[in-house]
Design a protein around this motif. Structure first.
Motif, PDB file in Angstrom:
ATOM      1  N   ILE A  47      -2.715   6.619 -11.246  1.00  0.00           N
ATOM      2  CA  ILE A  47      -2.536   5.670 -12.451  1.00  0.00           C
ATOM      3  C   ILE A  47      -0.858   5.231 -12.547  1.00  0.00           C
ATOM      4  O   ILE A  47      -0.208   5.988 -12.287  1.00  0.00           O
ATOM      5  CB  ILE A  47      -2.630   6.659 -13.831  1.00  0.00           C
ATOM      6  N   ALA A  48      -0.890   3.863 -12.519  1.00  0.00           N
ATOM      7  CA  ALA A  48       0.492   3.242 -12.484  1.00  0.00           C
ATOM      8  C   ALA A  48       1.201   3.834 -13.644  1.00  0.00           C
ATOM      9  O   ALA A  48       0.809   3.866 -14.895  1.00  0.00           O
ATOM     10  CB  ALA A  48       0.441   1.835 -12.634  1.00  0.00           C
ATOM     11  N   PRO A  49       2.583   4.025 -13.370  1.00  0.00           N
ATOM     12  CA  PRO A  49       3.417   4.704 -14.544  1.00  0.00           C
ATOM     13  C   PRO A  49       4.024   3.516 -15.109  1.00  0.00           C
ATOM     14  O   PRO A  49       4.273   3.956 -16.501  1.00  0.00           O
ATOM     15  CB  PRO A  49       4.727   5.405 -13.511  1.00  0.00           C
ATOM     16  N   PHE A  50       3.790   2.263 -15.082  1.00  0.00           N
ATOM     17  CA  PHE A  50       4.771   1.217 -15.702  1.00  0.00           C
ATOM     18  C   PHE A  50       3.265   0.653 -16.714  1.00  0.00           C
ATOM     19  O   PHE A  50       2.305   0.094 -15.725  1.00  0.00           O
ATOM     20  CB  PHE A  50       5.511   0.358 -14.993  1.00  0.00           C
TER      21      PHE A  50
ATOM     22  N   HIS B  47      -6.696  -4.131 -10.065  1.00  0.00           N
ATOM     23  CA  HIS B  47      -7.060  -3.158  -9.339  1.00  0.00           C
ATOM     24  C   HIS B  47      -5.760  -2.757  -8.862  1.00  0.00           C
ATOM     25  O   HIS B  47      -4.719  -2.923  -9.283  1.00  0.00           O
ATOM     26  CB  HIS B  47      -7.739  -3.754  -7.909  1.00  0.00           C
ATOM     27  N   ASN B  48      -5.669  -1.574  -7.981  1.00  0.00           N
ATOM     28  CA  ASN B  48      -4.491  -0.674  -7.783  1.00  0.00           C
ATOM     29  C   ASN B  48      -3.287  -1.469  -7.309  1.00  0.00           C
ATOM     30  O   ASN B  48      -2.153  -1.319  -7.467  1.00  0.00           O
ATOM     31  CB  ASN B  48      -4.606   0.385  -6.920  1.00  0.00           C
ATOM     32  N   ARG B  49      -3.502  -2.286  -6.503  1.00  0.00           N
ATOM     33  CA  ARG B  49      -2.590  -3.271  -5.808  1.00  0.00           C
ATOM     34  C   ARG B  49      -2.367  -4.904  -6.359  1.00  0.00           C
ATOM     35  O   ARG B  49      -1.462  -5.532  -6.053  1.00  0.00           O
ATOM     36  CB  ARG B  49      -2.969  -3.535  -4.379  1.00  0.00           C
ATOM     37  N   ASP B  50      -2.968  -4.781  -7.629  1.00  0.00           N
ATOM     38  CA  ASP B  50      -2.592  -5.939  -8.550  1.00  0.00           C
ATOM     39  C   ASP B  50      -1.367  -5.682  -9.497  1.00  0.00           C
ATOM     40  O   ASP B  50      -0.838  -4.740  -9.478  1.00  0.00           O
ATOM     41  CB  ASP B  50      -3.890  -6.358  -9.419  1.00  0.00           C
ATOM     42  N   THR B  51      -1.053  -6.719 -10.102  1.00  0.00           N
ATOM     43  CA  THR B  51       0.206  -6.921 -10.787  1.00  0.00           C
ATOM     44  C   THR B  51      -0.176  -7.298 -12.237  1.00  0.00           C
ATOM     45  O   THR B  51      -0.816  -7.890 -12.663  1.00  0.00           O
ATOM     46  CB  THR B  51       1.314  -7.708 -10.068  1.00  0.00           C
ATOM     47  N   TYR B  52       1.084  -7.131 -13.128  1.00  0.00           N
ATOM     48  CA  TYR B  52       1.005  -7.797 -14.439  1.00  0.00           C
ATOM     49  C   TYR B  52       1.586  -8.932 -14.257  1.00  0.00           C
ATOM     50  O   TYR B  52       2.812  -9.382 -13.513  1.00  0.00           O
ATOM     51  CB  TYR B  52       1.834  -6.786 -15.249  1.00  0.00           C
ATOM     52  N   LYS B  53       0.795 -10.120 -15.057  1.00  0.00           N
ATOM     53  CA  LYS B  53       1.417 -11.411 -14.882  1.00  0.00           C
ATOM     54  C   LYS B  53       1.459 -12.083 -16.217  1.00  0.00           C
ATOM     55  O   LYS B  53       0.446 -11.983 -16.947  1.00  0.00           O
ATOM     56  CB  LYS B  53       0.367 -12.317 -14.302  1.00  0.00           C
TER      57      LYS B  53
ATOM     58  N   ILE C 276       0.813  -1.086   0.147  1.00  0.00           N
ATOM     59  CA  ILE C 276      -0.068   0.126   0.046  1.00  0.00           C
ATOM     60  C   ILE C 276       0.892   1.174   0.031  1.00  0.00           C
ATOM     61  O   ILE C 276       0.389   2.376  -0.645  1.00  0.00           O
ATOM     62  CB  ILE C 276      -1.074  -0.078   1.063  1.00  0.00           C
ATOM     63  N   GLU C 277       2.021   1.058   0.597  1.00  0.00           N
ATOM     64  CA  GLU C 277       2.941   2.333   0.589  1.00  0.00           C
ATOM     65  C   GLU C 277       3.289   2.824  -0.616  1.00  0.00           C
ATOM     66  O   GLU C 277       3.949   3.893  -1.137  1.00  0.00           O
ATOM     67  CB  GLU C 277       4.303   2.069   1.564  1.00  0.00           C
ATOM     68  N   GLN C 278       3.543   1.817  -1.696  1.00  0.00           N
ATOM     69  CA  GLN C 278       3.957   2.172  -3.111  1.00  0.00           C
ATOM     70  C   GLN C 278       3.015   2.769  -4.089  1.00  0.00           C
ATOM     71  O   GLN C 278       3.379   3.081  -4.878  1.00  0.00           O
ATOM     72  CB  GLN C 278       4.395   0.808  -3.900  1.00  0.00           C
ATOM     73  N   ILE C 279       1.532   2.951  -3.512  1.00  0.00           N
ATOM     74  CA  ILE C 279       0.581   3.647  -4.235  1.00  0.00           C
ATOM     75  C   ILE C 279       0.403   4.969  -3.905  1.00  0.00           C
ATOM     76  O   ILE C 279       0.283   5.236  -2.609  1.00  0.00           O
ATOM     77  CB  ILE C 279      -0.425   2.754  -4.091  1.00  0.00           C
ATOM     78  N   PRO C 280       0.726   6.073  -4.743  1.00  0.00           N
ATOM     79  CA  PRO C 280       0.563   7.291  -4.552  1.00  0.00           C
ATOM     80  C   PRO C 280      -0.873   7.695  -3.944  1.00  0.00           C
ATOM     81  O   PRO C 280      -1.892   7.449  -4.689  1.00  0.00           O
ATOM     82  CB  PRO C 280       1.107   8.278  -5.366  1.00  0.00           C
ATOM     83  N   LEU C 281      -1.237   8.453  -2.864  1.00  0.00           N
ATOM     84  CA  LEU C 281      -2.439   8.593  -2.673  1.00  0.00           C
ATOM     85  C   LEU C 281      -2.586  10.168  -2.485  1.00  0.00           C
ATOM     86  O   LEU C 281      -2.027  11.027  -2.229  1.00  0.00           O
ATOM     87  CB  LEU C 281      -2.684   8.279  -0.726  1.00  0.00           C
TER      88      LEU C 281
ATOM     89  N   PHE D   5       2.669 -22.300 -19.668  1.00  0.00           N
ATOM     90  CA  PHE D   5       2.596 -21.365 -18.701  1.00  0.00           C
ATOM     91  C   PHE D   5       3.972 -21.703 -17.588  1.00  0.00           C
ATOM     92  O   PHE D   5       4.078 -21.379 -16.496  1.00  0.00           O
ATOM     93  CB  PHE D   5       1.418 -21.563 -17.659  1.00  0.00           C
ATOM     94  N   SER D   6       5.103 -22.413 -18.159  1.00  0.00           N
ATOM     95  CA  SER D   6       6.083 -22.819 -17.378  1.00  0.00           C
ATOM     96  C   SER D   6       7.187 -21.762 -16.824  1.00  0.00           C
ATOM     97  O   SER D   6       7.919 -21.776 -16.179  1.00  0.00           O
ATOM     98  CB  SER D   6       6.605 -24.165 -18.010  1.00  0.00           C
ATOM     99  N   TYR D   7       6.976 -20.944 -17.896  1.00  0.00           N
ATOM    100  CA  TYR D   7       7.912 -19.590 -17.713  1.00  0.00           C
ATOM    101  C   TYR D   7       7.165 -18.306 -17.322  1.00  0.00           C
ATOM    102  O   TYR D   7       5.739 -18.093 -18.011  1.00  0.00           O
ATOM    103  CB  TYR D   7       8.657 -19.235 -18.862  1.00  0.00           C
ATOM    104  N   GLY D   8       7.461 -17.535 -16.464  1.00  0.00           N
ATOM    105  CA  GLY D   8       6.538 -16.492 -16.093  1.00  0.00           C
ATOM    106  C   GLY D   8       7.087 -15.326 -15.167  1.00  0.00           C
ATOM    107  O   GLY D   8       8.305 -15.923 -14.597  1.00  0.00           O
ATOM    108  N   VAL D   9       6.666 -14.220 -15.342  1.00  0.00           N
ATOM    109  CA  VAL D   9       7.046 -13.135 -14.344  1.00  0.00           C
ATOM    110  C   VAL D   9       5.794 -12.357 -13.956  1.00  0.00           C
ATOM    111  O   VAL D   9       4.964 -12.357 -14.608  1.00  0.00           O
ATOM    112  CB  VAL D   9       8.251 -12.013 -15.187  1.00  0.00           C
ATOM    113  N   VAL D  10       6.051 -11.807 -12.804  1.00  0.00           N
ATOM    114  CA  VAL D  10       5.022 -10.940 -12.288  1.00  0.00           C
ATOM    115  C   VAL D  10       5.788  -9.569 -11.920  1.00  0.00           C
ATOM    116  O   VAL D  10       6.876  -9.478 -11.410  1.00  0.00           O
ATOM    117  CB  VAL D  10       4.608 -11.243 -10.818  1.00  0.00           C
ATOM    118  N   VAL D  11       5.227  -8.614 -12.552  1.00  0.00           N
ATOM    119  CA  VAL D  11       5.760  -7.239 -12.338  1.00  0.00           C
ATOM    120  C   VAL D  11       5.008  -6.248 -11.972  1.00  0.00           C
ATOM    121  O   VAL D  11       3.660  -6.121 -11.843  1.00  0.00           O
ATOM    122  CB  VAL D  11       6.030  -6.868 -13.925  1.00  0.00           C
ATOM    123  N   ASN D  12       5.648  -5.499 -11.010  1.00  0.00           N
ATOM    124  CA  ASN D  12       5.083  -4.395 -10.127  1.00  0.00           C
ATOM    125  C   ASN D  12       4.657  -3.263 -11.210  1.00  0.00           C
ATOM    126  O   ASN D  12       5.522  -2.779 -11.471  1.00  0.00           O
ATOM    127  CB  ASN D  12       5.929  -3.958  -9.015  1.00  0.00           C
TER     128      ASN D  12
END
Length: 400
Positions: free
Chosen positions: A246-249, A275-281, A234-239, A294-301
């Protein structure tokens, strides 16, 4: 120790195969169709074909998302899926008048060829085969357990069948099909021959089916195989009370991170943040043919642009490895269209074996019932009538 008779093994083989032969046959048939469900979709639905007459380059997932959002400005894109090269890419989204829709986007031309708001043929066949369309409650479905239990039936039928069929290995070098000796003999020969040549397939289906059963039990008991995807702190989301942050990436940035981690990465399934706290998968396949797509994968903030977690065969646990190799082995996708054809042929053989086994059992049952009826009739006809019994009593009394 008493020796178990061949008759016992034969009866046991029948009990493994026959009482639920309809369900078993249905599961085999739907599984066989599911193996080539993508190809059947290509044959029957022209909108699913990814034609590329001008040899255009493959568009990336961010480009496909942009195409759908341009066509439907108020839509919220959820995911992007890619399949075989001759099939379109599927972009799932929701809109004000579309609770759930799938856009069939040609990944070469960028054309939206169809928008499907229903149940696709592939999903229908996989669901019908996987859990018989039984509803899911609290992470389990009765239908899923029922289908997985067929693995026990299949393995039991295989073991007992090999015990009953003496010197079964001769069927590899000396196959025997006697056409002119009656229906019963022909069915028996076809059943045995198909069974021997399908030993490897029966073992493979039984083992993967048993794994699906173990997996279902783990799901039912909330035992996770894959680690939970991390969420954004939650600290990484600007309030800011005046506007929605809006996420910059974006997705393109996440794809760059994936390429940096896995240079040959080719995405097959992309999930956008919900949602705001979700990630790219981003998930994809690699050089290991026995692993799924699906054997390779990344989760990006999306707020920091950093890698939150990753997935690769080298870092998988034993359970994760089993989870990612089961589907390619079960559905025959390890070698593309050619292994699918092989799995399809042996799936038909397995379906045919369940039918011939039932026909053999039915003929024996009818014959046994008729024999019993004849014996009973003969016994009745040989018994003396009431008048004869009375005469016999009088004669015995006179003699006495």
């Amino acid at each position: 120790m008493a020796k178990i008779s061949n008759r016992f093994w034969f009866q046991l083989h029948g009990w493994f195969s026959l009482p639920i032969w309809i369900i078993f046959c249905f599961v085999c048939l739907t599984g066989t169709i599911s193996v080539i469900s993508h190809e059947l979709t290509w044959l029957t639905n022209p909108s699913s074909r990814a034609s590329n007459p001008q040899n255009l380059a493959h568009k990336t997932a961010p480009e496909l998302v942009s195409i759908v959002q341009k066509a439907y400005p108020s839509a919220k894109v959820n995911s992007v899926l890619s399949f075989e090269s001759y099939l379109i890419n599927a972009v799932t989204f929701t809109d004000s008048d579309k609770p759930y829709a799938i856009a069939y986007v040609n990944q070469y031309t960028g054309e939206i060829q169809e928008v499907n708001q229903g149940f696709t043929f592939v999903n229908f066949m996989r669901s019908l085969h996987g859990w018989l369309l039984f509803p899911w409650h609290h992470n389990y479905s009765i239908g899923y357990y029922l289908v997985c239990a067929m693995a026990i039936v299949m393995l039991g039928a295989l073991i007992t069948g090999l015990v009953v069929y003496k010197n079964f290995w001769r069927a590899f070098t000396q196959p025997k099909i006697r056409i002119k000796q009656g229906k019963k003999t022909l069915l028996a020969d076809l059943h045995r021959l198909a069974g021997v040549w399908s030993i490897w397939f029966l073992i493979l289906m039984s083992v993967t089916g048993l794994w699906y059963l173990v997996q279902a039990i783990m799901w039912h008991n909330d035992i996770s195989i894959e680690p939970h995807t991390p969420i954004v702190a939650i600290e990484q989301i600007p309030l800011d009370s005046t506007k929605t942050p809006i996420a910059p990436f974006n997705l393109a940035d996440a794809l760059v991170v994936a390429k940096q981690k896995f240079p040959n990465f080719k995405s097959t399934y992309v999930m956008l943040p919900e949602h705001n706290r979700d990630t790219y998968k981003l998930y994809g396949a690699g050089d290991f043919i026995f692993y799924d797509q699906f054997s390779y994968g990344v989760v990006v903030n999306p707020w920091t642009g950093k890698l939150a977690s990753e997935r690769s065969p080298e870092k998988m646990t034993t359970l994760q490895t089993l989870s990612h190799i089961a589907n390619p082995l079960h559905y025959g996708t390890i070698g593309g269209i050619w292994t699918k054809i092989i799995w399809f042929i042996f799936g038909l053989l397995l379906t045919g074996m369940s039918i011939t086994g039932f026909l053999m059992w039915g003929s024996r049952t009818v014959k046994a019932a008729r024999s019993k009826q004849v014996i009973t009739s003969n016994n009745i006809s040989n018994q003396p009538s009431d008048n004869e019994k009375q005469k016999t009593i009088f004669i015995q009394q006179d003699i006495q």
